[in-house]
Motif scaffolding. Structure first.
Motif, PDB file in Angstrom:
ATOM      1  N   PRO A 229       0.811  -1.056   0.205  1.00 22.54           N
ATOM      2  CA  PRO A 229      -0.073  -0.192  -0.083  1.00 22.54           C
ATOM      3  C   PRO A 229       1.010   0.966  -0.173  1.00 22.54           C
ATOM      4  O   PRO A 229       1.453   0.621   0.314  1.00 22.54           O
ATOM      5  CB  PRO A 229      -0.930   0.250   1.746  1.00 22.54           C
ATOM      6  N   LEU A 230       0.254   2.040  -0.538  1.00 21.15           N
ATOM      7  CA  LEU A 230       1.027   3.372  -0.253  1.00 21.15           C
ATOM      8  C   LEU A 230       1.506   3.799   0.766  1.00 21.15           C
ATOM      9  O   LEU A 230      -0.044   3.950   2.091  1.00 21.15           O
ATOM     10  CB  LEU A 230      -0.209   4.331  -0.969  1.00 21.15           C
ATOM     11  N   THR A 231       2.650   4.196   1.004  1.00 21.64           N
ATOM     12  CA  THR A 231       2.322   4.992   3.316  1.00 21.64           C
ATOM     13  C   THR A 231       1.836   6.288   3.387  1.00 21.64           C
ATOM     14  O   THR A 231       1.061   6.928   2.571  1.00 21.64           O
ATOM     15  CB  THR A 231       3.725   5.304   2.872  1.00 21.64           C
ATOM     16  N   ALA A 232       1.458   6.622   4.014  1.00 23.66           N
ATOM     17  CA  ALA A 232       0.716   8.370   5.193  1.00 23.66           C
ATOM     18  C   ALA A 232       0.962   8.766   4.089  1.00 23.66           C
ATOM     19  O   ALA A 232       0.359   9.588   3.766  1.00 23.66           O
ATOM     20  CB  ALA A 232       0.342   7.853   5.969  1.00 23.66           C
ATOM     21  N   GLY A 233       2.775   9.374   4.224  1.00 24.59           N
ATOM     22  CA  GLY A 233       2.657  10.364   3.561  1.00 24.59           C
ATOM     23  C   GLY A 233       2.077  10.204   1.768  1.00 24.59           C
ATOM     24  O   GLY A 233       2.530  11.673   1.838  1.00 24.59           O
ATOM     25  N   GLN A 234       2.666   9.802   1.442  1.00 21.93           N
ATOM     26  CA  GLN A 234       2.604   9.294   0.198  1.00 21.93           C
ATOM     27  C   GLN A 234       1.493   9.895  -0.437  1.00 21.93           C
ATOM     28  O   GLN A 234       0.543  10.229  -1.252  1.00 21.93           O
ATOM     29  CB  GLN A 234       3.042   8.521  -0.640  1.00 21.93           C
ATOM     30  N   LYS A 235       0.228   8.961   0.796  1.00 18.84           N
ATOM     31  CA  LYS A 235      -1.411   9.635   0.287  1.00 18.84           C
ATOM     32  C   LYS A 235      -1.800  10.979   0.907  1.00 18.84           C
ATOM     33  O   LYS A 235      -2.453  11.690  -0.196  1.00 18.84           O
ATOM     34  CB  LYS A 235      -2.567   8.120   1.304  1.00 18.84           C
ATOM     35  N   LYS A 236      -0.899  11.643   1.733  1.00 25.89           N
ATOM     36  CA  LYS A 236      -1.050  12.547   2.379  1.00 25.89           C
ATOM     37  C   LYS A 236      -0.472  13.397   1.179  1.00 25.89           C
ATOM     38  O   LYS A 236      -0.990  14.611   0.361  1.00 25.89           O
ATOM     39  CB  LYS A 236      -0.808  13.161   3.247  1.00 25.89           C
ATOM     40  N   GLY A 237       0.865  12.979   0.524  1.00 23.10           N
ATOM     41  CA  GLY A 237       1.820  14.459  -0.536  1.00 23.10           C
ATOM     42  C   GLY A 237       0.484  14.259  -1.375  1.00 23.10           C
ATOM     43  O   GLY A 237       0.792  15.144  -2.246  1.00 23.10           O
ATOM     44  N   LEU A 238       0.027  12.884  -2.222  1.00 21.59           N
ATOM     45  CA  LEU A 238      -1.035  12.802  -4.190  1.00 21.59           C
ATOM     46  C   LEU A 238      -2.442  13.753  -3.749  1.00 21.59           C
ATOM     47  O   LEU A 238      -2.344  14.467  -4.209  1.00 21.59           O
ATOM     48  CB  LEU A 238      -1.487  11.670  -4.142  1.00 21.59           C
ATOM     49  N   ALA A 239      -2.564  14.125  -2.311  1.00 20.21           N
ATOM     50  CA  ALA A 239      -3.952  15.274  -1.532  1.00 20.21           C
ATOM     51  C   ALA A 239      -3.309  16.293  -1.910  1.00 20.21           C
ATOM     52  O   ALA A 239      -4.261  17.305  -2.541  1.00 20.21           O
ATOM     53  CB  ALA A 239      -4.390  14.513  -0.477  1.00 20.21           C
ATOM     54  N   HIS A 240      -2.396  16.861  -1.161  1.00 18.14           N
ATOM     55  CA  HIS A 240      -1.755  18.058  -1.606  1.00 18.14           C
ATOM     56  C   HIS A 240      -1.658  18.679  -2.559  1.00 18.14           C
ATOM     57  O   HIS A 240      -1.954  19.556  -3.388  1.00 18.14           O
ATOM     58  CB  HIS A 240      -1.010  18.045  -0.564  1.00 18.14           C
ATOM     59  N   ALA A 241      -1.004  17.160  -3.287  1.00 14.75           N
ATOM     60  CA  ALA A 241      -0.803  17.744  -4.683  1.00 14.75           C
ATOM     61  C   ALA A 241      -1.909  18.105  -5.570  1.00 14.75           C
ATOM     62  O   ALA A 241      -1.578  19.121  -6.517  1.00 14.75           O
ATOM     63  CB  ALA A 241       0.180  17.126  -5.352  1.00 14.75           C
ATOM     64  N   GLY A 242      -2.727  17.098  -5.612  1.00 12.70           N
ATOM     65  CA  GLY A 242      -3.903  17.775  -6.151  1.00 12.70           C
ATOM     66  C   GLY A 242      -4.280  19.115  -5.749  1.00 12.70           C
ATOM     67  O   GLY A 242      -5.519  19.537  -6.631  1.00 12.70           O
TER      68      GLY A 242
END
Length: 545
Positions: free
Chosen positions: A268-281
Motif C-alpha cells: 500500500p501507499l504510505t500515509a505520507g504518499q497518500k497525503k502528498g497526492l492529496a496536497h498535490a491535487g
C-alpha cells in the motif's frame, strides 16, 4: 536490478528488422547529423546560387506591388558569415524551443524528483481489476508522457510486476506500458513538454513565410486527446488479443528477483504518499483556478459587470472586442508554458513537503537544478539545430523548397488528406533511423511547414501529422534510447528475451498504431475539425484572396 549483458549478435532479428538495426546503428549521433546537414546545406547553397535559382515570395511584395523575388543565397557571402559569427549567442538563445522546454522542465524536475510522478502512476494502476488491467496501464502510460523519463523508469517495470501478480504474463504488461509511453508518445489528454518543444520548432519554421504567427501550446490539444481515445482500444486489443496469446500462460510467479518495495503492487501507499497526492491535487486545482482568474474576471462575471477586479480586462485576455474569442485568448494560450512550470512546481512541492521528500527550500532548488542537468544533451542538440535552421533560412532554400514542393503537390492532383497521410508514413519510416523527435522535426519543419501553409494547411495540422508518425515507430527501433532499458526489464522475467524478441513483440503495436494514426489524420483533414482552441486545419496566407 541485475546487470544484463548485451544480447548476442545471433539473437538479433534477421531480415528487414536486422537491416534496420544494422543501418541505424551506423548512423552518428543527431548532433553530428546536424553538422553533416550543415555541410551539405553549404554545398547546395553554392550550387543553387550559381544556377540562379529563385522563387516569388507568396506573401511579401515590393513597394510597387510586385512580388518579392527570393533568390538562393550562397552561405559564403561576407554578410552571412558575419551574421553567423557575430550573432552566434543570439542565434542559440533565441531558438524558440529552447526557452519553452527549459521553463517547463524547471517545474517538471521538481515533480519528478519529489516522487510525485512515480507515486501517482503506482496509485493509478495498482488496484485495477484484472480485466481492465490493460486499458488502465495503457491510459496511465499515455498520460505519463507528461512525466518524461519517469514513465519509462517507473511505469514499465511496475506494469510487469502487476501483471505477474495478477497471474498474467509480465511481458504483456511491459509491452502494453511501452506501447502507451512510447508508441503513444504524442497522445495525451493534456498538452505538455512535447507540445512546447515541437511548437517552438514549428514557430521557427513559419518565420520563413510569415512573421505574425504566434505559437499556441494548446494547438494540438483536441487532436492528441482524441488520439488517446483511439489508441487506448488499439493497445488493449493488441495486448490481450495478440501478444498475450502468443506469450502463453505465465507460471513463473509474481516477483522477478527484486526486493524493491516500489516494485510490489500489493504494497500500500504510505500515509505520507497518500497525503502528498492529496496536497498535490489541491495545488493543481489552485493553479487552474489562478489561470482561470487571470483570464476571466470572475467578480465581474458574478456581479453582471458591476465590478472589475482588473480595472479593465484580465491580464490573459485581449480586450479588443473586434477580435474573435479564440484571438482574444491568445495571451492565455501563450501563457500556458509558464502555467505548466507553476503547475508542476506547485504540485511537486506540495507532494514533497507532505511526503517528506522535500524538507527545506534548498531541496526544491536542488531538484530544479537536477532537472536542468538532465537537459545538458538537449542544449548541445539545440545549438546544432538552431544553427542549421538559421542557415537554412538565410540561404532561402527553405522558402524555395516550400514553394516548389507546394506547386508539385498541386500539379500531382493528390488530395491534401492523402498528402498528410503520406507525411505521417514518412515520419514513421524516418523515425526508425533518427530517434530524437526534436531533431527530426528541426530538419523537416523548415520545408514541411511552409509548404503545407502554401497549400492551405495550418502549422498546427502539419505538427499533428508529424507527431503521429514520430511516435508510432518508436517502439520497434533499437535506436530509441530507452529500447535497451525496456529489454533489460523484460529479461528480469525471461532471461533469454533478446532484442529480436522485443522488436517482434512491439511490431503489432507499431503497425496498428500507425494505421490508426494515418486514418485519424486523413479523416481529421477531410472533416476539418479544430485541432485545439483557436487552431484549425486550414490556413489562409495574409493578404490572400
Amino acid at each position: 536490478m541485475a546487470k544484463v549483458d548485451a544480447p548476442a549478435v545471433e539473437e538479433r532479428q534477421k531480415g528487414i528488422l536486422g537491416w534496420i538495426e544494422k543501418t541505424g546503428n551506423k548512423l552518428p549521433d543527431p548532433v553530428i547529423i546536424f553538422a553533416y546537414l550543415i555541410g551539405i546545406l553549404i554545398v547546395v547553397s553554392v550550387i543553387t546560387d550559381w544556377m540562379g535559382v529563385s522563387v516569388e515570395h507568396p506573401v511579401r511584395v515590393n513597394e510597387d506591388g510586385s512580388p518579392v523575388v527570393e533568390p538562393a543565397r550562397m552561405l559564403f557571402r561576407s554578410e552571412l558569415i558575419e551574421h553567423l559569427l557575430v550573432r552566434m549567442p543570439t542565434i542559440f538563445t533565441s531558438f524558440h524551443p529552447l526557452g519553452y522546454v527549459l521553463v517547463v522542465m524547471l517545474g517538471a524536475g521538481v515533480a519528478e524528483r519529489a516522487g510525485l510522478f512515480g507515486t501517482a502512476m503506482r496509485a493509478a494502476v495498482r488496484n485495477a481489476p484484472r480485466f481492465l488491467l490493460t486499458p488502465a496501464v495503457a491510459l496511465v502510460a499515455m498520460l505519463a508522457n507528461l512525466a518524461a523519463d519517469a514513465a519509462y523508469v517507473v511505469l514499465i517495470p511496475l506494469a510487469g510486476v502487476i501483471y505477474a501478480a495478477a497471474g498474467r504474463h509480465p511481458i504483456a504488461g511491459i509491452t502494453a506500458a511501452f506501447a502507451g509511453v512510447s508508441g503513444g508518445f504524442s497522445a495525451n489528454l493534456f498538452p505538455g513538454q512535447l507540445d512546447a518543444l515541437l511548437f517552438g520548432i514549428t514557430e521557427a519554421a513559419v518565420g520563413s513565410l510569415v512573421t505574425d504567427w504566434v505559437m499556441n501550446i494548446a494547438g494540438n490539444w483536441y487532436f492528441i486527446a482524441v488520439m488517446t481515445i483511439f489508441y487506448l482500444p488499439v493497445i488493449w486489443f493488441v495486448t490481450d488479443g495478440i501478444i498475450e496469446k502468443r506469450l502463453g500462460k505465465w507460471t513463473g510467479g509474481a516477483v522477478a528477483g527484486s526486493s524493491d518495495a516500489d516494485d510490489d503492487p500489493d504494497a500500500p501507499l504510505t500515509a505520507g504518499q497518500k497525503k502528498g497526492l492529496a496536497h498535490a491535487g489541491l495545488a493543481v486545482l489552485a493553479v487552474v483556478f489562478l489561470w482561470l482568474f487571470l483570464t476571466v474576471d470572475l467578480v465581474e462575471l458574478v456581479s453582471f459587470g458591476a465590478v472589475s477586479v482588473w480595472g479593465g480586462n484580465p491580464p490573459l485576455l485581449n480586450p479588443d472586442p473586434a477580435l474573435e474569442v479564440t484571438q482574444q485568448l491568445i495571451p492565455f494560450f501563450t501563457s500556458l508554458v509558464a502555467g505548466f512550470l507553476i503547475l508542476f512546481l506547485a504540485a511537486g512541492v506540495a507532494y514533497g513537503m507532505a511526503a517528506g521528500t522535500i524538507k527545506t527550500h534548498r531541496d526544491t532548488v536542488e531538484m530544479m537544478a537536477g532537472g536542468m542537468k538532465d537537459m545538458g544533451y538537449y542544449l548541445v542538440l539545440a545549438f546544432a539545430a538552431a544553427y542549421f535552421v538559421e542557415m537554412f533560412n538565410l540561404s532561402n532554400l527553405g522558402i524555395i523548397s516550400a514553394v516548389n514542393g507546394a506547386n508539385a503537390i498541386q500539379q500531382s492532383g493528390l488530395p491534401l488528406p492523402i498528402v498528410l497521410g503520406l507525411i505521417v508514413l514518412f515520419a514513421g519510416v524516418l523515425n526508425l533511423f533518427v530517434g530524437s523527435a526534436s531533431a527530426k522535426w528541426a530538419f523537416m519543419a523548415p520545408i514541411l511547414v511552409p509548404m503545407l501553409m502554401l497549400l492551405g494547411i495550418s502549422p498546427e495540422m502539419a505538427t499533428a501529422a508529424y507527431r503521429v508518425g514520430d511516435s508510432a515507430t518508436n517502439i520497434i527501433t533499437p535506436l530509441m534510447v530507452y529500447f535497451p532499458l525496456v529489454l533489460v526489464f523484460a529479461r528480469r522475467w525471461v532471461p533469454d528475451f533478446g532484442i529480436g524478441s522485443l522488436t517482434a513483440a512491439m511490431l503489432p503495436y507499431s503497425i496498428w498504431l500507425l494505421i490508426t494514426g494515418i486514418i485519424m489524420t486523413i479523416a481529421w483533414v477531410y472533416l476539418g475539425l479544430p485541432l485545439g482552441p483557436g487552431a484549425e486545419v486550414g490556413y489562409t496566407l495574409p493578404g490572400a484572396n
